[in-house]
Design a protein around this motif. Structure first.
Motif, short mmCIF file in Angstrom:
data_model
loop_
_atom_site.label_atom_id
_atom_site.label_comp_id
_atom_site.label_asym_id
_atom_site.label_seq_id
_atom_site.Cartn_x
_atom_site.Cartn_y
_atom_site.Cartn_z
N HIS A 1 -4.10 9.30 -9.38
CA HIS A 1 -2.95 9.15 -8.48
C HIS A 1 -2.33 10.50 -8.16
O HIS A 1 -1.87 10.74 -7.05
N ARG B 1 -0.64 -8.04 -3.47
CA ARG B 1 -0.69 -6.90 -4.41
C ARG B 1 -2.15 -6.62 -4.74
O ARG B 1 -2.99 -7.53 -4.69
N HIS C 1 5.38 4.42 -12.65
CA HIS C 1 4.41 4.25 -13.71
C HIS C 1 5.08 4.31 -15.08
O HIS C 1 4.59 3.72 -16.05
N TRP D 1 8.38 -5.81 -10.77
CA TRP D 1 7.99 -6.89 -9.87
C TRP D 1 7.03 -7.84 -10.55
O TRP D 1 6.49 -7.54 -11.59
N LEU E 1 -5.00 2.47 -5.85
CA LEU E 1 -3.85 1.82 -5.22
C LEU E 1 -2.72 1.73 -6.23
O LEU E 1 -2.97 1.64 -7.44
N LEU E 2 -1.50 1.76 -5.74
CA LEU E 2 -0.36 1.61 -6.64
C LEU E 2 -0.14 0.11 -6.89
O LEU E 2 0.04 -0.65 -5.95
N PRO E 3 -0.18 -0.31 -8.16
CA PRO E 3 -0.19 -1.75 -8.46
C PRO E 3 1.09 -2.46 -8.05
O PRO E 3 1.08 -3.66 -7.87
N TRP E 4 2.18 -1.71 -7.89
CA TRP E 4 3.45 -2.38 -7.57
C TRP E 4 3.69 -2.47 -6.07
O TRP E 4 4.71 -2.95 -5.62
N VAL F 1 3.91 -1.53 -14.38
CA VAL F 1 5.16 -2.12 -13.94
C VAL F 1 4.94 -3.60 -13.65
O VAL F 1 5.88 -4.34 -13.40
#
Ligand SMILES: Nc1ncnc2c1ncn2[C@@H]1O[C@H](COP(=O)(O)OP(=O)(O)O)[C@@H](O)[C@H]1O
Ligand SMILES: [Mg+2]
Lengths: 251, 256
Positions: free
Chosen positions: A153, B125, A175, A250, B83-86, A3
């Motif tokens: 995840h 981030r 994702h 983003w 980790l969640l990249p966003w 993303v």
């Protein structure tokens, strides 16, 4: 791909300049070589058509847009739902997914005459056709995106026994977004094509029908005027998808 | 706190782990060391309920791992930071707690990031953080979850050695503060000795001989680490430390 990919809105200055130059050239050609209007009318003649009977173009544009929006919404909803099902139920995935991918090479336009036999001429048939055209890129893009969640995840969420809906909304869907939007962009382009084809074969109104009728009467100026209205519709829809993508991703 | 009995795990074509009996007390820091492929990750995942054992049982505080998962009592830290990249650092920390359905505590998450040395990076981030910082966030995420068992799978495995030593000191500092039960997997003997109250050595029979590959990992030795706490970098130079490392190395290479 994640993303993370920010989608820039293209700078409009140069393309606009290009358009102005192209129209100017077109005009110059029609004037310089005295091209007969039934072969290539000048931009002024096309504009005169638009200004002369704005209501004709407006009502037909609204008809075309309605087909795109209703059919598009139906196709996107169906495609998204099936993608979620296919990626959640492994059995369904193995049974269906190969066909969904393969069906993309089938020219949907070939299905239009079949629709004609089964459903006849009308708004609903045209909408159904637009939905069909939109459905495939959406289902394939979304399914590909939803399969892209890293196992790590999913393990993380499993380690706290997170419920499936939370997992879907917070991890799987984000994702998937880049692929979902790639599918939507294809879909939006195809939806305009689909609507015009539907108006040739499955319905008697809209800009597609107007172009077809003008062609039969060799009214190139009317055809070009209709195309001039169709173009911003397609661009506007595509821009709308881009804006949505910018809003939910983003940088 | 953690009790495993007669544990073995087989995948389709590999026996990964066999005959594991294990007890970890509340608040204890246990390290598991062994060569790669000997079943360390499998052991940790089985304790944490991410992998079904083929035989045997595991309990966490008397309950099966699934119950511990639902109660958010298990905090995993994986080799890959996951980790969640966003999401920003602080959002990544609060995220798991939210997924576990616990009350949010954003102020607590920020405090925790400060104590883990991420002051000023709360809103960065993951792509803006170094490898070490990302692992700090991942550790903070597990602590913030409120888990009483931390299961760490080579969390510093991808860091350079200097950062790795620093992280070791920090994890001990954090552990002194919030006394958790920790199972820490590593392939580094010095790290295992430096961190643990107790060090378990895992090896597969064929490890010395690649041709015999396919035999499952077992716990082949167990050492109490007699190093006083609190420990810091100065321990690395001490004689006791060197001796302990040598003992564990010996066990790994098949001496008895
Ligand atoms: N999901 C899996 N499916 C099949 N085999 C696996 C799987 N996970 C690990 N293995 C095998 O089990 C053995 C132990 O792996 P692992 O527990 O990852 O060891 P370690 O963490 O010590 O490197 C290896 O031979 C590995 O190839
Ligand atoms: Mg491993």
């Amino acid at each position: 791909m994640s993303v993370a990919d920010r989608v820039p809105l293209p700078d409009a200055t140069l393309p606009l300049a290009g358009l102005v130059v192209a129209v100017a050239c077109w005009w110059a050609v029609t004037v310089a070589f005295a091209v007969p209007p039934f072969l290539l009318p000048s931009p002024a003649a096309v504009l005169a058509r638009l200004v002369g009977n704005p209501e004709l173009y407006l009502t037909n544009a609204v008809e075309t847009l309605r087909k795109i929006l209703v059919g598009g919404a139906a196709g996107v909803t169906a495609g998204f739902t099936l993608a979620v099902l296919v990626t959640t139920i492994p059995l369904l995935r193995r049974a269906l997914y190969p066909y969904l991918v393969a069906a993309r090479v089938l020219p949907k336009i070939a299905v239009a005459p079949v629709f004609l036999i089964y459903f006849g001429v009308g708004f609903e048939t045209a909408v159904l056709f637009v939905a069909l055209v939109v459905f495939f890129p959406v289902v394939v893009g979304t399914a590909a995106g939803l399969s892209r969640t890293p196992d790590a995840h999913l393990d993380l969420l499993r380690s706290v026994d997170a419920d499936p809906l939370r997992t879907f909304l917070s991890v799987r869907l984000p994702h998937a977004l880049p692929d979902v939007f790639a599918g939507l962009k294809q879909a939006v382009t195809l939806s305009v094509v689909g609507a015009v084809v539907a108006e040739w074969i499955l319905s008697n109104d809209g800009l597609g029908a107007l172009i077809l009728a003008a062609s039969e009467n060799v009214q190139v100026d009317v055809m070009l005027a209709a195309l001039a209205v169709l173009l911003p519709i397609g661009l506007g829809l595509y821009g709308g998808v881009l804006l949505c993508q910018r809003a939910v991703t983003w940088g | 706190m953690i009790h495993a009995e007669n544990l073995s795990v087989s995948y389709d074509d590999v026996d990964a782990l066999a005959d594991v009996d294990l007890d970890v007390d509340e608040g204890e820091f246990v390290t598991v060391v062994g060569p790669s492929g000997c079943g360390k990750t499998t052991l940790l995942r089985t304790i944490g309920g991410l992998q079904e054992p083929t035989t045997g049982t595991v309990t966490v505080d008397g309950d099966p791992p699934e119950v511990a998962q639902s109660a958010a009592r298990l905090g995993f830290v994986f080799q890959d930071h996951t980790l969640l990249p966003w999401k920003s650092a602080v959002e990544n920390v609060t995220f798991l707690r939210r997924m576990a359905g616990k009350d949010p505590d954003p102020a607590g998450a920020r405090d925790l990031l400060t104590t883990t040395g991420l002051d000023g990076f709360e809103d960065a981030r993951p792509s803006e953080l170094s490898g070490g910082m990302k692992q700090r966030v991942a550790i903070a995420r597990a602590v913030h979850l409120g888990a009483d068992v931390l299961l760490m799978d080579e969390p510093f495995g991808e860091l350079d050695e200097i950062t790795r030593d620093e992280m070791g000191v920090e994890i001990l500092r954090l552990w002194r503060k919030n006394r958790k039960t920790v199972v820490f997997v590593t392939h580094s003997v010095p790290e295992a000795v430096f961190l643990g109250d107790r060090c378990l050595v895992v090896a597969a029979d064929g490890d010395a001989d690649p041709a015999a590959n396919g035999s499952p990992g077992r716990i082949v030795a167990e050492f109490d680490i007699d190093l006083s706490r609190p420990r810091d970098e100065s321990v690395f130079g001490s004689e006791t430390f060197g001796a302990q490392v040598a003992r564990v190395r010996g066990a790994l290479h098949g001496d008895t």
